[in-house]
Design a protein around this motif. Structure first.
Motif, short mmCIF file in Angstrom:
data_model
loop_
_atom_site.label_atom_id
_atom_site.label_comp_id
_atom_site.label_asym_id
_atom_site.label_seq_id
_atom_site.Cartn_x
_atom_site.Cartn_y
_atom_site.Cartn_z
N ASP A 26 22.50 23.47 90.54
CA ASP A 26 23.34 24.15 91.53
C ASP A 26 24.39 23.27 91.64
OD1 ASP A 26 24.25 24.94 93.98
OD2 ASP A 26 22.79 23.68 95.05
N GLY A 27 25.42 23.77 90.83
CA GLY A 27 26.52 22.85 90.59
C GLY A 27 26.33 21.93 89.38
N ASN A 28 26.35 20.53 89.68
CA ASN A 28 26.03 19.78 88.44
C ASN A 28 24.49 18.81 88.70
OD1 ASN A 28 28.36 20.10 87.38
ND2 ASN A 28 29.41 18.46 88.66
N THR A 29 23.99 19.38 89.55
CA THR A 29 22.53 18.81 90.04
C THR A 29 21.53 19.85 90.12
OG1 THR A 29 22.99 18.61 92.43
CG2 THR A 29 23.46 16.59 90.77
N TYR A 30 20.22 19.34 90.02
CA TYR A 30 19.11 20.34 90.22
C TYR A 30 18.89 20.41 91.53
CZ TYR A 30 18.54 21.10 85.22
OH TYR A 30 18.63 21.14 83.75
N GLY A 31 19.04 21.55 92.20
CA GLY A 31 18.57 21.61 93.70
C GLY A 31 16.86 21.42 93.81
N ARG A 32 16.23 21.56 94.87
CA ARG A 32 15.00 21.76 95.21
C ARG A 32 14.31 22.61 94.08
NH1 ARG A 32 13.62 21.64 100.85
NH2 ARG A 32 12.39 19.69 100.54
N PRO A 33 13.28 22.33 93.59
CA PRO A 33 12.71 23.00 92.77
C PRO A 33 11.77 24.19 93.36
CG PRO A 33 11.31 21.05 92.72
CD PRO A 33 12.45 20.88 93.37
N LEU A 34 11.84 25.26 92.54
CA LEU A 34 10.89 26.56 92.94
C LEU A 34 9.55 26.11 92.40
CD1 LEU A 34 10.45 29.35 94.07
CD2 LEU A 34 11.15 30.33 91.81
N VAL A 35 8.48 26.35 93.26
CA VAL A 35 7.14 26.00 92.86
C VAL A 35 6.26 27.32 93.26
CG1 VAL A 35 5.21 24.42 93.13
CG2 VAL A 35 7.46 23.56 93.22
N THR A 36 5.52 27.77 92.24
CA THR A 36 4.88 29.08 92.23
C THR A 36 3.66 29.11 91.58
OG1 THR A 36 5.07 31.32 92.38
CG2 THR A 36 6.44 30.46 90.65
N GLU A 37 2.74 29.93 91.78
CA GLU A 37 1.42 30.07 91.02
C GLU A 37 1.84 30.95 89.83
OE1 GLU A 37 -2.06 31.21 93.10
OE2 GLU A 37 -0.94 30.66 94.97
N LEU A 38 1.07 30.69 88.66
CA LEU A 38 1.28 31.77 87.50
C LEU A 38 0.56 32.73 87.86
CD1 LEU A 38 0.59 28.76 84.94
CD2 LEU A 38 2.70 29.57 85.70
N VAL A 39 1.24 33.98 88.67
CA VAL A 39 0.66 35.16 89.00
C VAL A 39 1.95 35.88 88.99
CG1 VAL A 39 -1.54 34.46 90.28
CG2 VAL A 39 0.94 34.63 91.45
N GLY A 40 1.66 37.37 88.59
CA GLY A 40 2.65 38.42 88.60
C GLY A 40 3.66 38.12 87.54
N GLU A 41 4.89 38.16 87.88
CA GLU A 41 6.04 38.25 87.09
C GLU A 41 7.10 37.07 87.61
OE1 GLU A 41 7.53 41.99 87.02
OE2 GLU A 41 5.98 42.90 85.85
N THR A 42 7.49 36.49 86.59
CA THR A 42 8.79 35.73 87.20
C THR A 42 10.05 35.92 86.24
OG1 THR A 42 7.12 33.86 87.38
CG2 THR A 42 9.27 33.14 87.18
N PRO A 43 11.17 36.20 86.84
CA PRO A 43 12.21 36.54 86.01
C PRO A 43 12.94 35.26 85.57
CG PRO A 43 12.77 37.02 88.31
CD PRO A 43 11.29 36.61 88.14
N LEU A 44 13.49 35.42 84.47
CA LEU A 44 14.17 34.09 83.96
C LEU A 44 15.74 33.99 84.66
CD1 LEU A 44 12.21 34.34 81.52
CD2 LEU A 44 13.87 33.25 80.43
N GLY A 45 16.28 33.20 85.28
CA GLY A 45 17.50 33.09 85.81
C GLY A 45 18.51 32.93 84.88
N VAL A 46 18.35 32.52 83.63
CA VAL A 46 19.60 32.51 82.73
C VAL A 46 19.68 34.08 81.89
CG1 VAL A 46 19.73 30.15 82.38
CG2 VAL A 46 17.87 31.37 81.15
N LEU A 47 18.61 34.65 81.97
CA LEU A 47 18.48 35.97 81.32
C LEU A 47 17.73 36.88 82.24
CD1 LEU A 47 17.00 34.93 77.71
CD2 LEU A 47 19.44 35.57 78.30
N PRO A 48 18.52 37.56 83.01
CA PRO A 48 17.84 38.38 84.33
C PRO A 48 17.07 39.59 83.85
CG PRO A 48 20.36 38.13 84.49
CD PRO A 48 19.87 37.41 83.42
#
Length: 65
Positions: A26-48
């Motif tokens: 988020d700019g030059n630093t990592y913001g609060r991390p997203l924490v989720t379970e390994l279920v369903g699908e997760t899109p990559l932010g860098v490869l939408p």
């Protein structure tokens, strides 16, 4: 180290707890991390148009104790 290198996103998957932690710049630093379970699908932010489907991966993990 990842922030300083400007890595836009990195994932930490914990196979025993079945938890995914995603850090995104988020700019030059990592913001609060997203924490989720390994279920369903997760899109990559860098490869939408790319996503991870967890079902086939989790099925191969050792059973949770």
């Amino acid at each position: 180290a990842y922030e300083r290198a400007g890595l836009p996103e990195y994932w930490l998957a914990h196979p025993e707890d079945r938890v995914l932690t995603i850090y995104r710049l988020d700019g030059n630093t990592y913001g609060r991390p997203l924490v989720t379970e390994l279920v369903g699908e997760t899109p990559l932010g860098v490869l939408p148009r790319v996503k991870v489907v967890w079902g086939p991966i989790v099925e191969r993990l050792l059973p949770v104790r």
